[in-house]
Design an enzyme around this catalytic site. Structure first.
Site, PDB file in Angstrom:
ATOM      1  N   LYS A  44       8.617  61.321  47.378  1.00  0.00           N
ATOM      2  CA  LYS A  44       8.572  60.561  48.627  1.00  0.00           C
ATOM      3  C   LYS A  44       8.877  59.089  48.347  1.00  0.00           C
ATOM      4  CE  LYS A  44       3.603  59.583  48.326  1.00  0.00           C
ATOM      5  NZ  LYS A  44       2.299  59.632  49.017  1.00  0.00           N
ATOM      6  N   ARG A 142      -7.951  61.476  56.504  1.00  0.00           N
ATOM      7  CA  ARG A 142      -6.620  61.118  57.011  1.00  0.00           C
ATOM      8  C   ARG A 142      -6.045  62.348  57.702  1.00  0.00           C
ATOM      9  NH1 ARG A 142      -3.321  58.388  52.083  1.00  0.00           N
ATOM     10  NH2 ARG A 142      -2.857  60.599  51.928  1.00  0.00           N
ATOM     11  N   TYR A 277       8.288  26.022  46.805  1.00  0.00           N
ATOM     12  CA  TYR A 277       7.691  25.605  48.069  1.00  0.00           C
ATOM     13  C   TYR A 277       6.217  25.223  47.911  1.00  0.00           C
ATOM     14  CZ  TYR A 277      11.803  27.662  50.286  1.00  0.00           C
ATOM     15  OH  TYR A 277      13.085  27.956  50.667  1.00  0.00           O
ATOM     16  N   MET A 325      12.036  33.945  48.754  1.00  0.00           N
ATOM     17  CA  MET A 325      12.676  35.168  49.235  1.00  0.00           C
ATOM     18  C   MET A 325      13.645  35.754  48.221  1.00  0.00           C
ATOM     19  SD  MET A 325      14.848  35.836  52.748  1.00  0.00           S
ATOM     20  CE  MET A 325      13.440  35.458  53.790  1.00  0.00           C
TER      21      MET A 325
END
Length: 399
Positions: A44, A142, A277, A325
């Site tokens: 998966k 779940r 940053y 990013m």
């Protein structure tokens, strides 16, 4: 500004090297640990970020008996790629591609009457018998059918559909909540509950091909949970389910993915220079900086800002300042590797590089997330697999 020279041959900006030879060896090790049980290779989420189709092929070549996915779309993609044998998919919503899955011979998991109704309707439309597995909620809370009246209702309805020739009940299964915490009291409780729910179904006449509850940690540490089939996810990729269970080496496993990048810039800066940053890192003195051209858009966790380890020039460095990013910076401490030199974020650890578990610890998360989140901008480069001519990039031949 003084910069170091570039290496003559450019490397990929970033790459995730996938060692399919290691994956095959991991599957063989897991088969040996599972002994008499069959092995499901769970692929998966694009093979936990490693590439579903190449990893599925390698796992089957190493003796895996089943493939497992979360979604029907993932399972259908495996069939479209020509992968044979039984495939189970377990995460469904109303209106899903039931008919396509049934026509492709995919086992579909049912957790309630609504899912059985959709599966039987699709079986009628397709003129095919649906292969279904009934999932029990033994304590995870779940997906899965609740014990007691709900389970009885689902089992009995599925048996009626089987008598009508609409479905074949191929499996009964569940999933552990805390198998990665050895000794947790929920483990024994869930096993007892699973046995009770199996007994009810089998007394009513269900004759499944497989009964299964063991995930990777249970495969490694709980032989009493193996039943007919074990589902190996993260362990197949050479990553331990948790440090408490043990290291990959403890179980004869080897990490499959190595994530690296080519330094895009190496430069000298003075002391007191703010980095990235917010200037959360300021150079303590004159130093050299290396620019790693990968960032959170590539799946590098922003939570690794100031903590993520990287091997450059044989030494561990740490992400300096914030991960951006597309890039982040490491303080090289005055060393001057050439531009284009390799920065290894994680790998098996053979060369002293960090591992995915090291990144997980640095980010306060789990190694599953580290490998699974690596994005599609990072090419997967496949090695040690004759079936794909040794090297593939994103499933296509490189070059």
């Amino acid at each position: 500004m003084t910069e170091t020279a570039a290496v003559p041959t450019a490397a990929l900006r970033a790459r995730a090297q996938i060692d399919l030879g290691a994956l095959r060896a991991n599957v063989r090790a897991l088969r040996a640990r599972a002994k008499g049980a069959a092995v499901m290779a769970v692929v998966k989420s694009d093979g936990y970020g490693h590439g579903a189709v190449p990893c599925a092929r390698a796992a089957l070549a190493a003796g895996a008996n089943w493939l497992g996915t979360a979604t029907a779309e993932e399972a259908l993609a495996l069939r479209a790629a020509g992968l044979p044998g039984p495939i189970l998919c377990w995460l469904w919503v109303p209106g899903g591609p039931w008919r396509q899955a049934i026509e492709a011979g995919i086992d579909v998991s049912l957790s309630g009457l609504w899912a059985l109704r959709e599966a039987t309707a699709a079986a009628r439309a397709a003129g095919r018998v649906a292969r279904v597995q009934l999932k029990a909620d033994t304590g995870l809370g779940r997906n899965g059918c609740q014990p007691g009246a709900d389970w009885a209702e689902l089992v009995d309805a599925a048996l009626r559909a089987e008598a009508e020739g609409l479905v074949r009940i191929t499996g009964l299964w569940s999933h552990f909540a805390c198998a990665d915490e050895p000794g947790h009291p929920s483990i024994a409780a869930q096993l007892d509950q699973f046995r009770e729910m199996l007994a009810y179904a089998e007394e009513r006449g269900v004759r499944p091909e497989v009964r299964h509850i063991a995930n990777s940690p249970a495969t490694l540490t709980l032989p009493e949970s193996h039943f007919d089939l074990v589902r190996t996810g993260i362990a197949m990729y050479g990553i331990s389910p948790s440090p408490e269970v043990g290291t990959p080496a403890d179980f004869g496993l080897r990490p499959v993915m190595t994530l690296s990048a080519a330094l895009a810039l190496v430069k000298h800066v003075p002391g007191g220079h703010g980095i990235s940053y917010g200037h959360h890192y300021v150079t303590p003195g004159e130093t050299t900086l290396g620019l790693v051209p990968a960032g959170y858009a590539d799946g590098i966790p922003r939570h690794a800002s100031g903590t993520g380890p990287v091997l450059v020039g044989g030494k561990w460095r740490t992400v300096a300042g914030r991960v951006a990013m597309d890039q982040f910076v490491v303080d090289l401490g005055g060393d001057e590797p050439a531009v284009g030199s390799e920065a290894v974020l994680f790998g098996p650890g053979d060369r002293g590089e960090p591992t995915a578990e090291d990144w997980a610890q640095a980010c306060g998360t789990i190694a599953y997330e580290i490998v699974t989140r690596i994005g599609t901008r990072v090419p997967r480069v496949y090695v040690n697999d004759a079936d794909v001519n040794d090297v593939l990039v994103n499933g296509r031949e490189a070059g």
